[in-house]
Write a protein that holds these residues in place. Structure first.
Motif, mmCIF file in Angstrom:
data_model
loop_
_atom_site.group_PDB
_atom_site.id
_atom_site.type_symbol
_atom_site.label_atom_id
_atom_site.label_comp_id
_atom_site.label_asym_id
_atom_site.label_seq_id
_atom_site.Cartn_x
_atom_site.Cartn_y
_atom_site.Cartn_z
ATOM 1 N N THR A 93 2.216 13.259 -4.633
ATOM 2 C CA THR A 93 1.692 11.915 -4.875
ATOM 3 C C THR A 93 2.708 11.061 -5.605
ATOM 4 O O THR A 93 3.555 11.574 -6.354
ATOM 5 C CB THR A 93 0.365 11.983 -5.670
ATOM 6 O OG1 THR A 93 -0.144 10.654 -5.847
ATOM 7 C CG2 THR A 93 0.559 12.634 -7.030
ATOM 8 N N THR A 94 2.655 9.777 -5.356
ATOM 9 C CA THR A 94 3.491 8.825 -6.086
ATOM 10 C C THR A 94 2.800 7.470 -6.067
ATOM 11 O O THR A 94 1.823 7.279 -5.348
ATOM 12 C CB THR A 94 4.913 8.751 -5.476
ATOM 13 O OG1 THR A 94 5.756 7.986 -6.345
ATOM 14 C CG2 THR A 94 4.905 8.101 -4.106
ATOM 15 N N LYS A 95 3.298 6.548 -6.862
ATOM 16 C CA LYS A 95 2.694 5.218 -6.934
ATOM 17 C C LYS A 95 3.491 4.217 -6.094
ATOM 18 O O LYS A 95 4.710 4.301 -6.023
ATOM 19 C CB LYS A 95 2.650 4.736 -8.389
ATOM 20 C CG LYS A 95 1.611 5.471 -9.213
ATOM 21 C CD LYS A 95 1.398 4.849 -10.569
ATOM 22 C CE LYS A 95 0.430 5.703 -11.409
ATOM 23 N NZ LYS A 95 -0.853 5.968 -10.736
ATOM 24 N N VAL A 96 2.762 3.296 -5.477
ATOM 25 C CA VAL A 96 3.404 2.252 -4.676
ATOM 26 C C VAL A 96 2.852 0.901 -5.137
ATOM 27 O O VAL A 96 1.645 0.737 -5.292
ATOM 28 C CB VAL A 96 3.126 2.449 -3.168
ATOM 29 C CG1 VAL A 96 3.618 1.252 -2.365
ATOM 30 C CG2 VAL A 96 3.780 3.727 -2.663
ATOM 31 N N GLU A 97 3.773 -0.038 -5.343
ATOM 32 C CA GLU A 97 3.373 -1.385 -5.748
ATOM 33 C C GLU A 97 3.251 -2.248 -4.494
ATOM 34 O O GLU A 97 4.156 -2.255 -3.656
ATOM 35 C CB GLU A 97 4.462 -1.945 -6.666
ATOM 36 C CG GLU A 97 4.061 -3.192 -7.398
ATOM 37 C CD GLU A 97 5.159 -3.636 -8.368
ATOM 38 O OE1 GLU A 97 6.107 -2.853 -8.612
ATOM 39 O OE2 GLU A 97 5.068 -4.774 -8.843
ATOM 40 N N SER A 98 2.126 -2.925 -4.346
ATOM 41 C CA SER A 98 1.961 -3.837 -3.209
ATOM 42 C C SER A 98 2.132 -5.270 -3.685
ATOM 43 O O SER A 98 1.362 -5.751 -4.520
ATOM 44 C CB SER A 98 0.575 -3.670 -2.592
ATOM 45 O OG SER A 98 0.326 -4.747 -1.705
ATOM 46 N N PHE A 99 3.152 -5.948 -3.153
ATOM 47 C CA PHE A 99 3.351 -7.347 -3.523
ATOM 48 C C PHE A 99 2.370 -8.236 -2.780
ATOM 49 O O PHE A 99 1.904 -9.242 -3.294
ATOM 50 C CB PHE A 99 4.797 -7.758 -3.250
ATOM 51 C CG PHE A 99 5.751 -7.082 -4.162
ATOM 52 C CD1 PHE A 99 6.001 -7.596 -5.430
ATOM 53 C CD2 PHE A 99 6.364 -5.897 -3.794
ATOM 54 C CE1 PHE A 99 6.860 -6.949 -6.300
ATOM 55 C CE2 PHE A 99 7.231 -5.245 -4.659
ATOM 56 C CZ PHE A 99 7.478 -5.775 -5.919
ATOM 57 N N THR A 100 2.032 -7.833 -1.550
ATOM 58 C CA THR A 100 1.081 -8.611 -0.756
ATOM 59 C C THR A 100 -0.259 -8.711 -1.466
ATOM 60 O O THR A 100 -0.884 -9.764 -1.489
ATOM 61 C CB THR A 100 0.858 -7.933 0.618
ATOM 62 O OG1 THR A 100 2.130 -7.556 1.146
ATOM 63 C CG2 THR A 100 0.157 -8.874 1.578
ATOM 64 N N HIS A 101 -0.710 -7.589 -2.024
ATOM 65 C CA HIS A 101 -2.041 -7.572 -2.622
ATOM 66 C C HIS A 101 -2.018 -7.602 -4.149
ATOM 67 O O HIS A 101 -3.066 -7.642 -4.780
ATOM 68 C CB HIS A 101 -2.820 -6.340 -2.131
ATOM 69 C CG HIS A 101 -2.991 -6.303 -0.639
ATOM 70 N ND1 HIS A 101 -2.251 -5.494 0.182
ATOM 71 C CD2 HIS A 101 -3.799 -7.034 0.176
ATOM 72 C CE1 HIS A 101 -2.610 -5.710 1.449
ATOM 73 N NE2 HIS A 101 -3.534 -6.629 1.478
ATOM 74 N N GLY A 102 -0.817 -7.552 -4.730
ATOM 75 C CA GLY A 102 -0.725 -7.607 -6.189
ATOM 76 C C GLY A 102 -1.367 -6.416 -6.881
ATOM 77 O O GLY A 102 -1.949 -6.555 -7.956
ATOM 78 N N THR A 103 -1.248 -5.251 -6.269
ATOM 79 C CA THR A 103 -1.878 -4.060 -6.838
ATOM 80 C C THR A 103 -0.901 -2.879 -6.828
ATOM 81 O O THR A 103 0.155 -2.942 -6.204
ATOM 82 C CB THR A 103 -3.115 -3.640 -6.007
ATOM 83 O OG1 THR A 103 -2.697 -3.484 -4.631
ATOM 84 C CG2 THR A 103 -4.217 -4.677 -6.078
ATOM 85 N N ILE A 108 -0.778 9.800 -1.197
ATOM 86 C CA ILE A 108 -0.768 11.263 -1.264
ATOM 87 C C ILE A 108 -0.515 11.858 0.116
ATOM 88 O O ILE A 108 -0.868 11.270 1.142
ATOM 89 C CB ILE A 108 -2.104 11.846 -1.789
ATOM 90 C CG1 ILE A 108 -3.265 11.497 -0.843
ATOM 91 C CG2 ILE A 108 -2.409 11.363 -3.198
ATOM 92 C CD1 ILE A 108 -4.491 12.352 -1.069
ATOM 93 N N VAL A 109 0.135 13.002 0.115
ATOM 94 C CA VAL A 109 0.237 13.839 1.310
ATOM 95 C C VAL A 109 -0.073 15.261 0.880
ATOM 96 O O VAL A 109 0.447 15.734 -0.144
ATOM 97 C CB VAL A 109 1.637 13.777 1.947
ATOM 98 C CG1 VAL A 109 1.815 14.853 3.003
ATOM 99 C CG2 VAL A 109 1.898 12.413 2.568
ATOM 100 N N SER A 110 -0.916 15.927 1.639
ATOM 101 C CA SER A 110 -1.214 17.323 1.349
ATOM 102 C C SER A 110 0.060 18.163 1.435
ATOM 103 O O SER A 110 0.870 17.992 2.345
ATOM 104 C CB SER A 110 -2.241 17.844 2.344
ATOM 105 O OG SER A 110 -2.327 19.253 2.251
ATOM 106 N N LYS A 111 0.223 19.071 0.476
ATOM 107 C CA LYS A 111 1.412 19.932 0.490
ATOM 108 C C LYS A 111 1.492 20.794 1.734
ATOM 109 O O LYS A 111 2.557 21.264 2.118
ATOM 110 C CB LYS A 111 1.423 20.825 -0.763
ATOM 111 C CG LYS A 111 1.725 20.049 -2.037
ATOM 112 C CD LYS A 111 1.918 20.968 -3.237
ATOM 113 C CE LYS A 111 2.305 20.127 -4.456
ATOM 114 N NZ LYS A 111 2.442 20.952 -5.685
#
Lengths: 195, 195
Positions: A93-103, A108-111
């Motif tokens: 898992t990691t975090k992604v910033e969305s500029f389009t939605h401001g969130t 996640i991807v299953s191992k």
């Protein structure tokens, strides 16, 4: 890819704030014939590369990735966007910033579906600031899989994602790179287009 | 569809609470060869029907719908899940209750991509209580399009969605109907399976 340039000019809508709406054929209504041409072109560009998995991200990447996968004859895995707590150990898992939605959201991807021995082509509809692609790259690295490259349908060449990611040594093939667009006239300039 | 029964038995995981995980081949990792067989089978079942559009819902329906669409030679539209306010007049929208996630969400389809003259096949991966299919049906009715039928990969036959929707006169073709499953033994009973 000239048929893509033509289609973007015909059916794309340029809006203020560097918004390019392509939901007539790419990411709401989906033109499967165009997706087949996209699949053939990615296959041509990545000819000779060993690829055994395609990774994309929900939602609008999934349809393109599945058609492209037919030309590579490989399975597709899509990273899920989630706000739920993840069970430690079962997923990358990691975090992604969305500029389009401001969130900010987690992907996640299953191992079970990404790991050592996987030679991965990332497919996505858009590349702008490159945050989604960064996230997918992180998941691939964490898993021990190998990133062969990324196939992007439309890159916003006036934003920094493509250059920044290519500068890291990652191969990015974009079928249409928009160098500029004008919301008032609707004009779109593609990089390296033969006039 | 025997290859689907076999695949569910081989790679599906039955969990307590009537959960059937099929993310090895259907809705996280996606087996494109299987999707092609699914496409052929839906084409066979809906042979002779006039269909000019496939409608699905994000996210896991999209990949299946795109491959199925190749066999029908039609475009795909996917309904988007959203929590944002919608601009009145531009979209058809309805609410869908998710029992899996315990939430209610809005789904939307742009009015540009669904309307009179569209003869629509709905494609989705799962049918259980049928709330997503109800929502898509509502959007189709609101738009003036015609619902030809629904093609479902896996129906949970022990829940009421399939019966309830068929009782309304809607044609539902499910490639695997699970009549019962046992989380302790892993046993899965499919309706009408030739033994």
């Amino acid at each position: 890819m000239q048929i893509l340039y033509d289609r973007i000019r015909k059916d794309g809508i340029v809006r203020a704030g560097n918004v390019l709406k392509v939901d007539r054929f790419l990411n709401h209504q989906m033109d499967i014939h165009l997706f087949q041409e996209i699949g053939k072109e990615f296959k041509r560009r990545f000819e000779g590369e060993e690829i055994n998995k395609i990774l994309t991200i929900e939602a609008s990447g999934i349809g393109i990735a599945c058609i492209v996968a037919e030309y590579f004859d490989v399975p597709v895995v899509f990273a899920k966007k989630t706000k739920t707590k993840n069970i430690a150990g079962e997923v990358y898992t990691t975090k992604v910033e969305s500029f389009t939605h401001g969130t900010v959201y987690d992907i996640i991807v299953s191992k079970e579906f990404l790991g050592k021995g996987d030679k991965v082509l990332v497919i996505d509809d858009f590349l702008a600031k490159g945050k989604a692609l960064d996230g997918l790259t992180t998941l691939i690295q964490d898993s021990g899989a190998e990133l062969v490259g990324a196939g992007i349908v439309i890159e916003k060449g006036f934003q920094d994602g493509g250059k920044r990611i290519r500068d890291k040594g990652i191969r990015v093939e974009s079928l249409a790179i928009v160098d500029s667009m004008n919301a008032e006239t609707g004009e779109i300039v593609f990089r390296n287009e033969d006039k």
